[in-house]
Design an enzyme around this catalytic site. Structure first.
Site, PDB file in Angstrom:
ATOM      1  N   ALA A  46      80.578  45.380  37.745  1.00 12.92           N
ATOM      2  CA  ALA A  46      80.908  46.718  37.328  1.00 12.92           C
ATOM      3  C   ALA A  46      82.474  46.662  36.719  1.00 12.92           C
ATOM      4  O   ALA A  46      83.219  45.518  36.898  1.00 12.92           O
ATOM      5  CB  ALA A  46      81.086  47.832  38.703  1.00 12.92           C
ATOM      6  N   LYS A  47      82.753  47.592  36.022  1.00  9.17           N
ATOM      7  CA  LYS A  47      84.082  47.698  35.549  1.00  9.17           C
ATOM      8  C   LYS A  47      84.707  49.100  35.067  1.00  9.17           C
ATOM      9  O   LYS A  47      83.568  49.999  34.995  1.00  9.17           O
ATOM     10  CB  LYS A  47      84.097  46.684  34.288  1.00  9.17           C
ATOM     11  CG  LYS A  47      85.803  46.421  33.780  1.00  9.17           C
ATOM     12  CD  LYS A  47      86.126  45.307  34.768  1.00  9.17           C
ATOM     13  CE  LYS A  47      87.611  44.911  34.734  1.00  9.17           C
ATOM     14  NZ  LYS A  47      87.744  43.680  35.220  1.00  9.17           N
TER      15      LYS A  47
END
Ligand code: NAD
Length: 428
Positions: A117-118
């Site tokens: 994720a980011k």
């Protein structure tokens, strides 16, 4: 109505779009090598979830400003999504997508039980007070609250954020759910459940890999030189550990400028200078250097530890380093990667080189879940062991396949994620 504004035909891609295209081309190459059909390729190419949020901020002077934030969960087939939070004026949805995909491959390659994720907020943190940054962090966290959590998605620091940002995130999440949840973030202060050794983990990992890479090339650290782009959490630590190992760190840069010292920079003195002035510029024991020249210096090791897309088809032919260790995520464009490979430069890809951070984030999450804390020596030793085991395994596979370290690493990681999808099956 006709528009008078005509876009030039060759308008350069934004940093984020270029990064997303770069990430996609790496995946396409891996999917083709693995013989995947289009359906499986698309499953891996598209983020599982993307959230774009407005972040209203009341400034200290009473004005209201509305910022934009993102959280992208590229994949969670191997475990909860995991990835940093970036505060930077260049943050865009495409940049966050690219960074989230690289997190998926990194976690798979290092075999930590996470997906990728980011997150990001489009903001220049230097232009805001600490109280304003706290309000931005808390509002952003509230907006993405439904999709984060210790079993869902666990943020960590990245460019422009730090352990204090993680403390605000952890507090906001905990207040909302009604009890303290340390494991919703990693990279938080030790006083609230952070791990010893987390703040230095990424740069220690980059240094372990740099030294292993030099050794692989038959070079002795005490006789080697290095240049480091970026003097933040990753770059400054890497420069310090390399200097401790006897490497002459001849040049470092930040977003304001670069400095050079033929006999090696006194890194502790530079760190103190940066703590007082906010930049490497003006360091008395070094000469000013054109920042773009840093990437082309005649050094043994080059560590890009700043932002994406700095090694391009324009400057790659002039790179003279024998070893490039990607401290940053995505510093090398696909075209530059090909050129460097043809030139015989050994490029250690980001998904291995800077994985020390996510390894110790994993340790932090494990310690938090068990409420049992390890010593700094235990953390450091386990970090070193995991980084070097991954390095040795990657070098061996790359020798077997005859492919570059990056292609081999991406293929290995993509296969692990695809295997998880295939064994789990598709719902419904
Ligand atoms: P940071 O904000 O602490 O530092 C960034 C540094 O890069 C600063 O010195 C800044 O001045 C400099 N910089 C920015 N643009 C530049 C440019 N164009 N040229 C030269 N220098 C420039 O961020 P960080 O946490 O050190 O992250 C750096 C890179 O490492 C990012 O790509 C990030 O995604 C990656 N990374 C960070 C971690 C982590 O644990 N912090 C883990 C893995 C990867």
């Amino acid at each position: 109505m006709t528009s008078t504004h005509v876009l030039p035909a060759t308008e350069p891609l934004s940093r984020g779009t270029q990064a997303w295209e770069n990430a996609q081309s790496q995946l396409t190459d891996a999917a083709q090598s693995l013989g995947y059909d289009d359906g499986l390729h698309q499953l891996l190419a598209r983020p599982r979830r993307e959230m774009t949020v407005s972040v209203p901020l009341r400034r200290d002077n009473g004005d209201v400003e509305v910022l934009t934030g993102y959280r992208v969960q590229h994949n969670f087939s191997r475990g909860p999504a995991k990835g940093g939070l970036r505060f930077s004026p260049d943050v865009s949805l495409d940049e966050v997508r690219a960074l989230s995909m690289w997190m998926t491959w990194k976690c798979a390659l290092l075999d930590v039980p996470y997906g990728g994720a980011k997150g990001g907020v489009t903001i220049d943190p230097r232009c805001y007070s600490t109280r304003e940054l706290e309000r931005v962090t808390r509002r952003y966290t509230s907006e993405i609250l439904p999709i984060i959590g210790p079993e869902r998605d666990i943020p960590a620091p990245d460019i422009g954020t730090d352990e204090r940002t993680m403390a605000w995130m952890m507090d906001t999440y905990s207040v909302n759910v009604g009890y303290t949840v340390p494991s919703v973030v990693t990279g938080k202060p030790v006083s609230i459940g952070g791990s010893l050794g987390r703040s230095s983990a990424t740069s220690k990992g980059v240094a372990h890999i740099s030294l292993a890479g030099l050794e692989h090339l038959g070079l002795q650290p005490g006789k080697c030189s290095a240049a480091v782009q970026g003097f933040g959490k990753v770059g400054a630590g890497t420069a310090a550990y390399l200097a401790d190992a006897g490497v002459r760190v001849q040049a470092v840069s930040d977003q304001y400028g670069a400095i050079y010292a033929e006999d090696g920079i006194d890194v502790p003195a530079l760190t103190e200078h940066v703590a007082h002035t906010g930049t490497v510029n003006g360091f008395p024991d070094g000469d000013p250097l054109d920042p773009s020249a840093l990437l082309e210096l005649d050094v043994d090791a080059l560590v890009p530890a700043a932002v994406e897309g700095v090694l391009t088809e324009d400057n790659a032919p002039r790179v003279r380093a024998k070893l490039i260790v990607e401290g940053a995520n995505g510093p090398t464009t696909a075209a530059a990667d090909q050129i460097l490979n043809d030139l015989g430069v050994l490029v250690v890809p980001d998904i291995l080189a800077n994985a020390g951070g996510v390894i110790v984030s994993y340790f932090e999450w494990v310690q938090g879940n068990q409420a049992y804390w390890w010593t700094a020596a235990e953390v450091d030793e386990r970090l070193k062991q995991r980084m070097l085991a991954a390095w040795e395994s990657l070098v061996a596979s790359s020798q077997e396949t005859g492919l570059s370290l990056r292609r081999t690493a991406t293929i290995t990681a993509v296969k692990r994620v695809a295997d998880a999808h295939l064994i789990r099956g598709m719902y419904p």
